[in-house]
Design an enzyme around this catalytic site. Structure first.
Site, short mmCIF file in Angstrom:
data_model
loop_
_atom_site.label_atom_id
_atom_site.label_comp_id
_atom_site.label_asym_id
_atom_site.label_seq_id
_atom_site.Cartn_x
_atom_site.Cartn_y
_atom_site.Cartn_z
N HIS B 116 0.80 -1.21 0.00
CA HIS B 116 0.00 0.00 0.00
C HIS B 116 0.84 1.28 0.00
O HIS B 116 0.36 2.35 0.32
CB HIS B 116 -0.95 0.03 1.20
CG HIS B 116 -1.87 -1.15 1.27
ND1 HIS B 116 -1.54 -2.30 1.95
CD2 HIS B 116 -3.09 -1.37 0.72
CE1 HIS B 116 -2.53 -3.18 1.84
NE2 HIS B 116 -3.48 -2.65 1.10
N ASP B 218 34.17 -28.72 20.01
CA ASP B 218 34.38 -30.07 19.49
C ASP B 218 35.52 -30.11 18.47
O ASP B 218 35.30 -30.23 17.29
CB ASP B 218 33.09 -30.61 18.88
CG ASP B 218 33.22 -32.06 18.42
OD1 ASP B 218 34.36 -32.59 18.45
OD2 ASP B 218 32.21 -32.67 18.05
N HIS B 221 36.33 -33.94 16.71
CA HIS B 221 35.88 -34.51 15.44
C HIS B 221 36.88 -34.26 14.31
O HIS B 221 36.88 -34.98 13.32
CB HIS B 221 34.52 -33.92 15.05
CG HIS B 221 34.61 -32.57 14.40
ND1 HIS B 221 34.96 -31.43 15.08
CD2 HIS B 221 34.43 -32.18 13.11
CE1 HIS B 221 34.98 -30.40 14.24
NE2 HIS B 221 34.66 -30.83 13.04
N HIS B 226 37.66 -34.86 9.35
CA HIS B 226 38.28 -34.06 8.31
C HIS B 226 39.59 -34.64 7.78
O HIS B 226 40.38 -33.93 7.16
CB HIS B 226 38.51 -32.63 8.82
CG HIS B 226 37.24 -31.92 9.17
ND1 HIS B 226 36.19 -31.83 8.29
CD2 HIS B 226 36.83 -31.29 10.30
CE1 HIS B 226 35.19 -31.17 8.87
NE2 HIS B 226 35.55 -30.84 10.09
N ASP B 368 31.27 -32.14 7.53
CA ASP B 368 30.46 -31.73 8.69
C ASP B 368 28.98 -31.88 8.39
O ASP B 368 28.20 -32.34 9.21
CB ASP B 368 30.75 -30.26 9.05
CG ASP B 368 32.09 -30.09 9.73
OD1 ASP B 368 32.47 -30.97 10.53
OD2 ASP B 368 32.74 -29.06 9.48
#
Lengths: 179, 449
Positions: B116, B218, B221, B226, B368
């Site tokens: 509007h 973390d 991991h 990786h 990941d």
């Protein structure tokens, strides 16, 4: 068609056929995970570039419209970078690639023009990449591509590749393939 | 009438939420990654209350420069004011609620709603409408109908945060001593940092906490997940974290930073010796600025999450928000941060290196995504979701005698930060007001001079 395009000269039917065959072969190598052979198709000076697409207003466009050479990119690679990506795919410890991702790459709307020098060719095309992973994951990416090929005996090498996805947000978690 | 958007009145806490995780015993539950009712509570009791990262100063330099983002699932515009300050406005017209800004960034003199024609200036004030005469006939008070502002906006070293809750503690109190560690990346050189242009956005089918927790503490991991990426980038495995003689996990109010003191372990995975060299070159000046200890952190093996969903890696220089989009979906916004004073060549190398490793095409991040999606998806099973998940590493590793600020734990191979993160999350979900949120900090709130 703008004035710049009017200056483009389409190649012969035979050359168009050769280029299409080359690019189809390139995609089949990817689908068959023949990454070393795929990498060998890249020129030593390859610039393999997939810029991030930014959703911006018409009055606030970037140097290239929706993308910019100095901004973030999905790929902004030379030969060493590509070889590292290939090396990663080839590691037995690429846990997420076992079971493998299953790929189907296809190319359409191929237009082939003469390049700036006699050994170069300019190729516009549209790509489609369908990937399936695991039991039920499926990811589809479409986009436009602009390649600069150089003649290499009876075949070609890829010297520049620009990959433009329309999406400003990638609708999946990664691009674990080449486009 | 205040133009501040009213925050939510807290609804009752979910029954049984206090026992869904038993942090002291080192147990959490998959239920927290897939439950719609828990998610609804998170939007209200976490995202409508906490300080959330909304942008970097360098993204909005001049008056009218803006970016759009979300706070939880609420869409906002972050815009530079003439005064030099920043306003965070709801990206929703106060007439029918239509979105007023559809672009992710730009520069403007205001926003006009497509529906509007309500138009707003940079301050968010309503300045006009299509057919404005009819509004006058209805005794419409324009001053009351601007774009709503969030309760508070504040920044730390270029990082802009905002909160919907006027009752929230100050940003200073919220971050506490974590700022001392943030400086290792965000203030290690004169002039501070800037974001590289652009923002890469992608979509994961995972719960937002899984990703945030991965960065809060973390590193465990990395050596496993990786391995393939490290071999590709470095030609060998990543640094064996358990070999580091000295490393720490530090947390405060649910934020966490885990780090070694090896200076270049993180930057090394970018596979660009010029970046290692740059960090070694600036290190003496960092030591002068921040002291020897933090000069060892500028690109060391490390990661950080500021609660609830803002994370970064010093060295890779990736900065991100895990935007919640339902219990099992996130949008990931990533940026690259660089020192303002670095050469253009160094900035370009970081832009490329960060994308090569931590982005949807990044060789590290690819692995990941798989893990986080399936940590989430398995909790779809009602029975599986009730399974206890182990989170007990480093239970007795708290360091009483340390000069370091924050709650400090020995070693970065440690789930102390993850526990503190989920504890804070559970505390917020159990609390109807900030006053009810327990203070679980036991370390030093400030650095001893």
């Amino acid at each position: 068609m703008n004035s710049k395009e009017q200056q483009l000269t389409p190649v012969s039917m035979e050359m168009h056929y050769k280029v299409s065959g080359f690019l189809n072969m390139e995609y089949r190598l990817l689908d068959e995970e023949r990454f070393t052979e795929w990498l060998a198709l890249m020129d030593e000076d390859i610039h393999y570039w997939m810029p991030g697409i930014e959703n911006r207003r018409r009055e606030n466009l970037l140097s290239e419209g929706f993308y910019d050479a100095n901004h973030m990119a999905f790929f902004d690679d030379g030969k060493l970078d590509l070889s590292r990506r290939v090396a990663r795919f080839s590691q037995p410890s690429a846990w997420a690639e076992n079971p493998a991702t299953r790929n189907v790459h296809s190319l359409s709307n191929v237009e082939v023009f003469e390049g700036e020098s006699e050994s170069e060719l300019l190729v516009y095309s549209v790509f489609q990449s369908v990937r399936s992973r695991g039991q039920d994951e499926e990811y589809v990416i479409f986009g436009r591509r602009r390649d600069l090929l150089v003649k290499n005996g009876d075949s070609f090498k890829i010297r520049k590749r620009l990959i433009l996805m329309p999406n400003a947000t990638l609708s999946c978690k990664n691009i674990n393939t080449f486009l | 009438m205040s133009n501040i958007i009213k925050t939510l009145d807290a609804t009752d806490c979910l029954e049984g939420i206090e026992s869904v995780c038993d942090i002291e015993s080192g147990r959490i539950s998959g239920k927290i990654f897939y439950d719609q009712k828990i998610y609804e509570q998170e939007l209200e009791k976490v995202f409508a209350r906490c300080w959330l990262f909304v942008g970097h100063d360098s993204q909005i330099k001049k008056t009218g420069d803006y970016i759009t983002t979300t706070m939880g699932e609420d869409e906002v515009i972050v815009i530079r004011q003439k005064s030099g300050g920043v306003k965070v406005l709801l990206n929703a017209c106060p007439h029918r609620g239509n979105k007023v800004c559809f672009s992710e960034s730009g520069s403007t003199r205001g926003f006009i709603c497509n529906y509007h024609g309500w138009s707003f200036n940079v301050e968010g004030n309503l300045t006009g409408q299509h057919e404005s005469g009819i509004y006058e006939d209805s005794n419409f008070d324009k001053s009351k109908w601007g774009l709503k502002e969030v309760a508070k906006v504040a920044s730390y070293k270029g990082l802009i945060f905002a909160t919907f809750d006027p009752e929230s503690p100050s940003l200073e109190e919220y971050l506490g001593p974590m700022t001392w560690y943030l400086d290792a990346l965000f203030d290690n050189q004169e002039g501070g940092t800037e974001f590289v242009g652009g923002c890469i956005r992608s979509t994961y089918e995972c719960n937002w906490k899984i990703a945030a927790e991965n960065f809060v503490g973390d590193i465990l991991h990395a050596g496993w997940t990786h391995d393939s990426a490290a071999r590709a980038m470095l030609g060998g495995a990543v640094s064996k974290v358990s070999d580091f003689e000295e490393s720490y996990s530090v947390n405060w109010n649910g934020h966490g930073y885990e780090f070694a003191l090896d200076t270049v372990g993180n930057v090394a995975v970018l596979g660009d010796s010029q970046l290692n060299k740059y960090l070694h070159t600036i290190k003496p000046s960092v030591a002068e600025r921040l002291g020897d200890f933090r000069s060892n952190m500028i690109g060391s093996v490390s990661s950080c999450t500021i609660f609830p969903n803002f994370s970064f890696l010093a060295g890779q220089n990736t900065v991100r928000i895990w935007q919640p989009r339902g219990p099992n979906k996130i949008e990931l916004f990533t940026w690259v941060v660089v020192n303002k004073s670095a050469s253009q060549d160094i900035k370009d190398r970081w832009r490329k290196g960060a994308m090569m490793t931590f982005s949807p095409t990044g060789v590290f991040e690819m692995d990941d995504g798989e893990n986080w999606e399936y940590c989430t998806k398995t909790a779809k099973g009602k029975v599986t979701a009730k399974q206890d998940l182990y989170i007990g590493l480093g239970m007795d590793s708290y360091l009483e005698d340390t000069d370091l600020p924050g709650n400090v734990y020995k070693g970065q191979l440690n789930e102390a930060n993850s526990r503190a993160y989920y504890q804070r999350w559970q505390d917020l979900l159990q609390s109807k007001s900030w006053a009810d949120v327990p203070n679980r900090n036991k370390g030093k709130a400030e650095v001893e001079k």
